[in-house]
Design an enzyme around this catalytic site. Structure first.
Site, PDB file in Angstrom:
ATOM      1  N   ASP A 249       4.554  39.843  62.859  1.00  0.00           N
ATOM      2  CA  ASP A 249       3.212  40.797  63.194  1.00  0.00           C
ATOM      3  C   ASP A 249       3.504  41.563  64.289  1.00  0.00           C
ATOM      4  O   ASP A 249       4.641  41.937  64.290  1.00  0.00           O
ATOM      5  CB  ASP A 249       1.926  39.331  63.356  1.00  0.00           C
ATOM      6  CG  ASP A 249       2.542  38.518  64.760  1.00  0.00           C
ATOM      7  OD1 ASP A 249       3.185  39.884  65.224  1.00  0.00           O
ATOM      8  OD2 ASP A 249       2.440  37.576  65.204  1.00  0.00           O
ATOM      9  N   LYS A 271      -1.994  41.613  61.519  1.00  0.00           N
ATOM     10  CA  LYS A 271      -3.455  41.300  61.748  1.00  0.00           C
ATOM     11  C   LYS A 271      -3.907  42.755  61.705  1.00  0.00           C
ATOM     12  O   LYS A 271      -3.377  43.086  63.245  1.00  0.00           O
ATOM     13  CB  LYS A 271      -4.313  40.863  61.455  1.00  0.00           C
ATOM     14  CG  LYS A 271      -3.749  39.508  60.354  1.00  0.00           C
ATOM     15  CD  LYS A 271      -4.575  37.977  61.031  1.00  0.00           C
ATOM     16  CE  LYS A 271      -4.344  36.585  59.850  1.00  0.00           C
ATOM     17  NZ  LYS A 271      -2.686  36.831  59.774  1.00  0.00           N
ATOM     18  N   MET A 384      -7.030  39.845  73.462  1.00  0.00           N
ATOM     19  CA  MET A 384      -7.718  40.430  72.361  1.00  0.00           C
ATOM     20  C   MET A 384      -9.181  40.558  72.851  1.00  0.00           C
ATOM     21  O   MET A 384      -9.879  40.737  72.148  1.00  0.00           O
ATOM     22  CB  MET A 384      -7.579  39.587  71.284  1.00  0.00           C
ATOM     23  CG  MET A 384      -6.041  38.808  70.186  1.00  0.00           C
ATOM     24  SD  MET A 384      -6.609  38.551  69.268  1.00  0.00           S
ATOM     25  CE  MET A 384      -5.865  36.529  69.956  1.00  0.00           C
TER      26      MET A 384
END
Length: 474
Positions: A249, A271, A384
């Protein structure tokens, strides 16, 4: 790279050595071990070289160097205490495109001698590009203790068996699996014990029973850590070096990706908000599909795969398909980034607990317990959370956390360009807007210790010429 590491075949090739002292003798010893035809130009020879010349192991060509002596040699080494002569040898070699080495004069070297761990035919060469030879020697000494002397014998046996294994297995992947099993199994144990005939018998037995070796794929979930490749676990590195394909990722740093085996396929399934993203369903499908093809699949995830990494969801899909799997934990961002920022997550004077929180929840999740998160004497590490920093700040203050609570936003934690932005809870949104991605939010009194304990990166008080990694907006 300052130098391309290559291994030269010197068997029966002429090599010129200018110099006849002890330093020259050490280089000549290596050249002879490699099978070179050594020619010496020197006013006099050391006792050791005199013996070699008498035994016709070397040829004493002349007492004085002449440029034409370079016309038909493969390499040249200048090992005299005459700097002008050494420079002339180097210049004349360059004009003839002959590779040259001037001992202890790195700028006058088109090739250099590395530190060598000799387990022939296995040879390990370590070089500092001439900048830190003592460090290279120390690394060689460590490797000498780690690499068994039986490695050479194992390699010799493997060389004799290569064609038989190639006949048995048509695919490169199957052959690699065979040898991986051999070098970590009974064959290696017997060879290490000096039981070479029994070791070859073990190879034969493995070959006869190895029909299914290449058919069973598997998946390994590996935590890559927060960025610094030095935080990757030893087990994680070992698994990455055995992978056929790696799915990674965006949070995995380039330094970690560089440690993946060179011939492994690398597929980005990251992502990213507002950018190209691979859906979780597609990632799950790829893991299953590749493993069912008989491949060793590594799913490489930033931080720890079981902490806000969706690792559990991916393994559920793998498990449902009946595919073997394992998990290699990693250093999670909250532990790694805060440690590199000098912010202890707990401290008996400031915080008796720490909570790991994600700022990116499922769209139907509205059950955030703000009252619990707003309690004092605890540290919040929020993953996040930069896009929701304003809401986080407002809700925590509304539910009782003081607006003056120290906070930090750690951007690109543990990496060379790490930035630590500190302030208070009421300006968290502004800090989050300034931080480079990926970023971790840290809220709690322990952040105040950053000024005392910061150790990683450049700081204004120690290096005014560098961009500061610490900005205080309190």
């Amino acid at each position: 790279m300052d130098y391309l590491p290559i291994f030269a075949d010197l068997k029966q090739r002429p090599v010129l050595v200018v110099g006849g002292g002890e330093v020259a003798a050490r280089k000549i010893d290596l050249l002879l071990r490699a099978g070179a035809q050594v020619r010496i130009v020197a006013q006099a020879l050391s006792p050791e070289l005199e013996q070699r010349e008498h035994a016709r192991e070397v040829s004493w060509l002349a007492q004085a160097f002449l440029p034409e002596q370079l016309d038909d040699v493969f390499l040249v080494i200048a090992a005299t205490d005459d700097a002008a002569l050494n420079a002339e040898v180097f210049e004349q070699a360059n004009q003839r495109f002959v590779m040259a080495n001037v001992v202890d004069d790195q700028p006058k070297c088109s090739f250099i001698f590395p530190s060598i761990v000799d387990r022939s035919p296995i040879v390990v060469a370590i070089s500092s590009s001439g900048k830190a030879p003592v460090l290279a020697r120390m690394l060689r000494e460590k490797l000498e203790t780690l690499l068994p002397t039986s490695l050479g014998q194992m390699a010799d046996i493997a060389g004799r068996w290569r064609e038989r294994v190639k006949t048995q297995f048509s695919s490169m992947r199957a052959r690699r699996r065979f040898w991986e099993q051999a070098f970590s199994g009974r064959f290696a144990s017997l060879a290490s014990a000096g039981k070479l005939a029994q070791a070859e018998q073990a190879l034969q037995e493995q070959l006869e029973s190895a029909e299914g070796i290449a058919q069973n794929g598997n998946v390994t979930l590996v935590g890559a850590g927060p960025g610094d490749a030095g935080l990757l676990t030893l087990r994680g590195l070992q698994v990455m070096q055995q992978a056929d394909v790696v799915l990674y990722d965006y949070l995995v740093s380039d330094d970690v990706l560089d440690l993946v085996r060179r011939d492994a396929d690398k597929i980005c399934v990251g992502k990213r908000a507002g950018g190209h993203s691979v859906s979780q369903e597609e990632t799950n499908r790829l893991l299953v599909e590749l493993a069912l093809q008989g491949k060793k699949v590594v799913r490489l995830k930033g931080g720890d795969p079981f902490i806000f990494g969706r690792g559990g969801e991916e393994l559920q899909a793998v498990k449902a398909a009946g595919i073997p799997f394992q998990v290699v934990p990693g250093v999670t961002a909250a532990a790694g980034a805060t440690a590199y920022a000098g912010i202890p997550l707990t401290h008996r004077d400031y915080a008796q607990s720490v909570m790991f929180v994600t700022g990116h929840c499922r769209s139907d999740d509205n059950g955030v317990q703000w009252e619990t998160l707003a309690k004092g004497k605890q540290t919040l590490a929020i993953y996040m959370g930069t896009l929701k920093a304003a809401e986080i700040s407002q809700q925590l203050i509304a539910h009782g956390r003081a607006a003056t609570t120290p906070v930090a936003v750690i951007g690109r934690g543990t990496r060379a360009d790490q930035q630590v932005l500190t302030g208070t809870l009421d300006n968290l949104e502004h800090l989050a807007q300034q931080a480079p991605a990926p970023a971790l939010l840290v809220i709690g009194e322990v952040v105040a210790l950053h000024q005392q304990l910061a150790w990683f990166g450049h700081h204004p008080e120690t290096d005014g010429t560098q961009r500061p990694s610490v900005v205080n907006l309190a």
